[in-house]
Write an enzyme that holds these catalytic residues in place. Structure first.
Site, PDB file in Angstrom:
ATOM      1  N   ASP A 173      -0.231   4.986   1.017  1.00  0.00           N
ATOM      2  CA  ASP A 173      -0.452   5.865   2.167  1.00  0.00           C
ATOM      3  C   ASP A 173      -0.421   5.070   3.463  1.00  0.00           C
ATOM      4  O   ASP A 173      -1.133   4.073   3.610  1.00  0.00           O
ATOM      5  CB  ASP A 173      -1.794   6.587   2.033  1.00  0.00           C
ATOM      6  CG  ASP A 173      -1.800   7.562   0.866  1.00  0.00           C
ATOM      7  OD1 ASP A 173      -0.920   8.425   0.822  1.00  0.00           O
ATOM      8  OD2 ASP A 173      -2.678   7.431  -0.005  1.00  0.00           O
TER       9      ASP A 173
ATOM     10  N   ASP B 156      -1.187  -0.951   6.094  1.00  0.00           N
ATOM     11  CA  ASP B 156      -1.309  -0.329   7.415  1.00  0.00           C
ATOM     12  C   ASP B 156      -2.711  -0.476   7.986  1.00  0.00           C
ATOM     13  O   ASP B 156      -2.979   0.016   9.078  1.00  0.00           O
ATOM     14  CB  ASP B 156      -0.944   1.162   7.339  1.00  0.00           C
ATOM     15  CG  ASP B 156      -1.990   1.968   6.580  1.00  0.00           C
ATOM     16  OD1 ASP B 156      -2.269   1.624   5.402  1.00  0.00           O
ATOM     17  OD2 ASP B 156      -2.537   2.936   7.157  1.00  0.00           O
TER      18      ASP B 156
ATOM     19  N   ASP C 261       0.854  -1.175   0.000  1.00  0.00           N
ATOM     20  CA  ASP C 261       0.000   0.000   0.000  1.00  0.00           C
ATOM     21  C   ASP C 261       0.898   1.235   0.000  1.00  0.00           C
ATOM     22  O   ASP C 261       2.082   1.163   0.334  1.00  0.00           O
ATOM     23  CB  ASP C 261      -0.900  -0.018   1.240  1.00  0.00           C
ATOM     24  CG  ASP C 261      -1.934   1.088   1.225  1.00  0.00           C
ATOM     25  OD1 ASP C 261      -2.471   1.377   0.149  1.00  0.00           O
ATOM     26  OD2 ASP C 261      -2.183   1.670   2.291  1.00  0.00           O
TER      27      ASP C 261
ATOM     28  N   LYS D 118      -9.747  -2.327  -2.780  1.00  0.00           N
ATOM     29  CA  LYS D 118      -9.627  -2.965  -1.462  1.00  0.00           C
ATOM     30  C   LYS D 118     -10.797  -2.574  -0.564  1.00  0.00           C
ATOM     31  O   LYS D 118     -11.228  -1.427  -0.610  1.00  0.00           O
ATOM     32  CB  LYS D 118      -8.319  -2.514  -0.789  1.00  0.00           C
ATOM     33  CG  LYS D 118      -7.057  -2.901  -1.515  1.00  0.00           C
ATOM     34  CD  LYS D 118      -5.819  -2.342  -0.815  1.00  0.00           C
ATOM     35  CE  LYS D 118      -5.775  -0.838  -0.851  1.00  0.00           C
ATOM     36  NZ  LYS D 118      -4.601  -0.252  -0.177  1.00  0.00           N
TER      37      LYS D 118
END
Length: 259
Positions: free
Chosen positions: A15, A209, A13, A184
């Site tokens: 961010d 995250d 990912d 996602k």
């Protein structure tokens, strides 16, 4: 990790893993550099459908992260691939930015507001009442409803912004029609990304995250999963979920040696 196959492909990912509020997370540059030197296939993923691959390459480069455009995979690209598989050469009414419209053009879709096959909702900073009204009427007339991702809010310097999921909920309330979300936590986005680079899930890992998007979709796609604690999910949150990542690490810096 003992019963997992060696990791030959990495998905991560963006961010919360590589960058945070426009600033690289320590170790992100070393991780990307190691990936590029290794020659292993990799993708940087984002649910944000606003930007094209070239846009994101330039934005990351300004932050000191050299990610080639072809190694960036967005929910817009995944949505375009999905629609091309479902109905090649179709038509769509699009609410979104260049990342989404370019991806659809590139697979041969015609963008129109006249009896389209699909209404496709993506991220934009200029949601208009007129566009949403048009979408509602087209869906009521039979257009199929697709959304790039279910994220309900997005970040900004001033605070949270309504995002695709929130606008999709408005359209659903007005039509009674639920969209199909491609991004996602739908593992379809991961599988399409792996297919795009010729990789297999058994030899792949997903770094994220968020337990509720990155980790669950990576797990459902059959990959090893690494949760970093530099974004939304914190260590104390992990046990609240009925599934677990393969490994929890402090940050992307802890994964450089695994590449």
């Amino acid at each position: 990790m003992a019963d997992r196959k060696p990791i030959e492909t990495w998905l991560t990912d963006m961010d919360g893993v590589l960058i945070h509020e426009g600033v690289p997370i320590p170790g992100a540059d070393a991780f990307i550099k190691r990936l590029r030197e290794s020659g292993k296939p990799f993708l940087v993923l984002t649910n944000n459908s606003i930007y094209t691959q070239r846009d994101l390459h330039a934005r990351l480069a300004r932050m000191g992260l050299d990610v080639p455009a072809e190694h960036i995979w967005t929910s817009a690209l995944a949505t375009a691939k999905f629609l091309d598989d479902q109905r090649p050469g179709g038509t769509a009414y699009v609410i979104g930015e260049a990342g989404l419209t370019t991806a659809l053009h590139d697979v041969g879709y015609v963008l129109t507001d006249t009896a389209p096959d699909f209404v496709v909702l993506g991220e934009t900073r200029t949601y208009s009442f007129e566009a949403m009204t048009k979408a509602v009427r087209l869906i009521n007339d039979g257009a199929r409803f697709i959304a790039t991702n279910p994220d309900e809010t997005g970040p900004s310097a001033e605070g949270a912004l309504p995002a695709t999921g929130a606008v999709a909920a408005l359209i659903t309330k007005a039509t009674g029609v639920e969209p199909y979300f491609v991004g996602k936590p739908n593992p379809l986005m991961m599988r399409a990304g792996l297919n795009a680079i010729g990789a297999h899930s058994e030899h792949s890992a997903m770094i994220g995250d968020r337990m509720d998007t990155d980790i669950v979709s990576g797990m459902e796609a059959g990959m090893s999963t690494f949760l970093v604690l530099t974004g939304l999910t914190q260590a104390a949150d992990v046990d609240r979920f009925p599934y677990r990542p393969t490994q929890v690490v402090n940050s992307i810096a802890d994964l450089v040696e695994l590449v």
